[in-house]
Design a protein around this motif. Structure first.
Motif, PDB file in Angstrom:
ATOM      1  N   UNK A 155       0.847  -1.199   0.000  1.00  0.00           N
ATOM      2  CA  UNK A 155       0.000   0.000   0.000  1.00  0.00           C
ATOM      3  C   UNK A 155       0.883   1.250   0.000  1.00  0.00           C
ATOM      4  N   UNK A 156       0.964   1.968  -1.129  1.00  0.00           N
ATOM      5  CA  UNK A 156       1.793   3.178  -1.194  1.00  0.00           C
ATOM      6  C   UNK A 156       1.026   4.453  -0.859  1.00  0.00           C
ATOM      7  N   UNK A 157      -0.239   4.328  -0.485  1.00  0.00           N
ATOM      8  CA  UNK A 157      -1.088   5.509  -0.318  1.00  0.00           C
ATOM      9  C   UNK A 157      -1.293   5.900   1.144  1.00  0.00           C
ATOM     10  N   UNK A 162      -0.410   6.017   9.566  1.00  0.00           N
ATOM     11  CA  UNK A 162      -0.623   4.630   9.179  1.00  0.00           C
ATOM     12  C   UNK A 162       0.656   4.005   8.629  1.00  0.00           C
ATOM     13  N   UNK A 163       1.442   4.807   7.897  1.00  0.00           N
ATOM     14  CA  UNK A 163       2.692   4.296   7.338  1.00  0.00           C
ATOM     15  C   UNK A 163       3.663   3.897   8.447  1.00  0.00           C
ATOM     16  N   UNK A 174       5.686  -5.550   4.909  1.00  0.00           N
ATOM     17  CA  UNK A 174       5.011  -4.411   4.300  1.00  0.00           C
ATOM     18  C   UNK A 174       5.879  -3.804   3.212  1.00  0.00           C
ATOM     19  N   UNK A 175       5.258  -3.492   2.066  1.00  0.00           N
ATOM     20  CA  UNK A 175       5.950  -2.825   0.968  1.00  0.00           C
ATOM     21  C   UNK A 175       5.174  -1.572   0.583  1.00  0.00           C
ATOM     22  N   UNK A 176       5.884  -0.473   0.477  1.00  0.00           N
ATOM     23  CA  UNK A 176       5.287   0.810   0.139  1.00  0.00           C
ATOM     24  C   UNK A 176       5.153   0.923  -1.381  1.00  0.00           C
ATOM     25  N   UNK A 194       1.870   7.070  -7.590  1.00  0.00           N
ATOM     26  CA  UNK A 194       2.329   6.149  -6.566  1.00  0.00           C
ATOM     27  C   UNK A 194       3.085   4.983  -7.208  1.00  0.00           C
ATOM     28  N   UNK A 195       4.168   4.574  -6.575  1.00  0.00           N
ATOM     29  CA  UNK A 195       4.934   3.432  -7.054  1.00  0.00           C
ATOM     30  C   UNK A 195       4.060   2.189  -7.089  1.00  0.00           C
ATOM     31  N   UNK A 196       4.161   1.423  -8.166  1.00  0.00           N
ATOM     32  CA  UNK A 196       3.339   0.223  -8.307  1.00  0.00           C
ATOM     33  C   UNK A 196       3.970  -0.724  -9.320  1.00  0.00           C
TER      34      UNK A 196
END
Length: 285
Positions: A155-157, A162-163, A174-176, A194-196
């Motif tokens: 979840x990069x958002x 929360x991060x 967890x991966x951003x 956002x990175x994806x």
């Protein structure tokens, strides 16, 4: 803005007879078959001549034939693009009767998901969860039942609070980064990029390319259609990912002109790749 969302759960091959404790998954490039062969594909998962409990295969055969009859309704649907948007998802109902369906966690609300056949999964099960909003209740539910440590949340958002919570917790990886199709390395939202990556790209990066993905959860707030674009245009035949079950939330907004054929292509591709719906619920939370 009113939101109409549905949680739909897809399954590949999962043996659920009480005397069987083994899971099966289909590799996409082996399962992109004409619809007439889907029944044979599922039936081949249980061979009474090789099974320790042949009567289980009789139960399995009845389940497959019943599922095929339900899937036949979809293939022969006369619905078209003039269908009311609110009724759009009424065309897609569960075909598979999961005898071991359970909700994780077992509470009402937006985060929980229905899963199937958890007793068949081992401690080495691999779980990818895209979209969290900082809530790990579903992933904790899976871990409590399966006892796997290979649960990855993407979840990069997330906002700062929360991060920090996600990056300091130790129960899950967890991966951003988020989910998109194979042709992109980001997705746009809230005026940002956002990175994806695609599922395949994430698996290669994490060294999972030779493993089966037992549970793939996707709750990415309307980005699911773009994320599965490659699948929708027929590229699942080239994918290397083996997915046991897909837990996906599909979104629709009354202010957006909904693309009927985009939805139909998504379902058509998943069915053609050997997946069947075993659960559906309207998410009004």
């Amino acid at each position: 803005m009113m939101s109409i969302t549905y949680s739909l759960i897809f399954l590949t091959l999962l043996m659920q007879c009480v005397c069987v404790h083994a899971s099966y998954s289909i590799k996409s490039k082996e399962s992109l078959l004409p619809r007439d062969h889907i029944r044979d594909l599922w039936l081949s998962a249980c061979n009474p001549e090789q099974h320790k409990a042949p009567h289980c295969c009789s139960t399995w055969r009845r389940l497959v034939i019943n599922a095929e009859a339900r899937l036949h309704t979809f293939w022969n649907s006369t619905a078209d693009s003039t269908i009311d948007d609110i009724l759009l998802f009424d065309e897609y109902e569960p075909q598979w009767n999961c005898m071991s369906r359970e909700r994780l966690p077992a509470v009402a609300g937006d985060g929980p998901k229905w899963v199937c056949g958890l007793d068949t999964l081992k401690e080495s099960a691999l779980v990818y969860s895209f979209g969290s909003n900082g809530d790990t209740a579903f992933e904790q539910g899976v871990q409590d039942r399966v006892h796997t440590r290979d649960i990855y949340i993407f979840d990069p958002t997330l906002k700062t609070k929360e991060l920090k919570k996600m990056t300091t917790q130790t129960n899950f990886h967890f991966l951003n980064s988020g989910l998109t199709n194979k042709n992109l390395d980001h997705f746009p939202a809230r005026g940002r990029k956002f990175d994806a990556k695609s599922v395949d790209a994430h698996m290669r990066q994490l060294g999972h390319e030779n493993r089966s993905l037992d549970i793939l959860k996707v709750d990415v707030e309307s980005s699911e259609y773009r994320s599965f674009q490659g699948l929708m245009i027929g590229e699942c035949a080239q994918a290397d990912t083996r997915v046991g079950q897909l837990l996906i939330e599909l979104h629709q907004f009354s202010t957006m002109k909904f693309k009927y054929y985009t939805v139909k292509k998504l379902f058509h591709s998943l069915f053609t790749c050997g997946m069947l719906i075993f659960s559906k619920e309207r998410n009004h939370w």
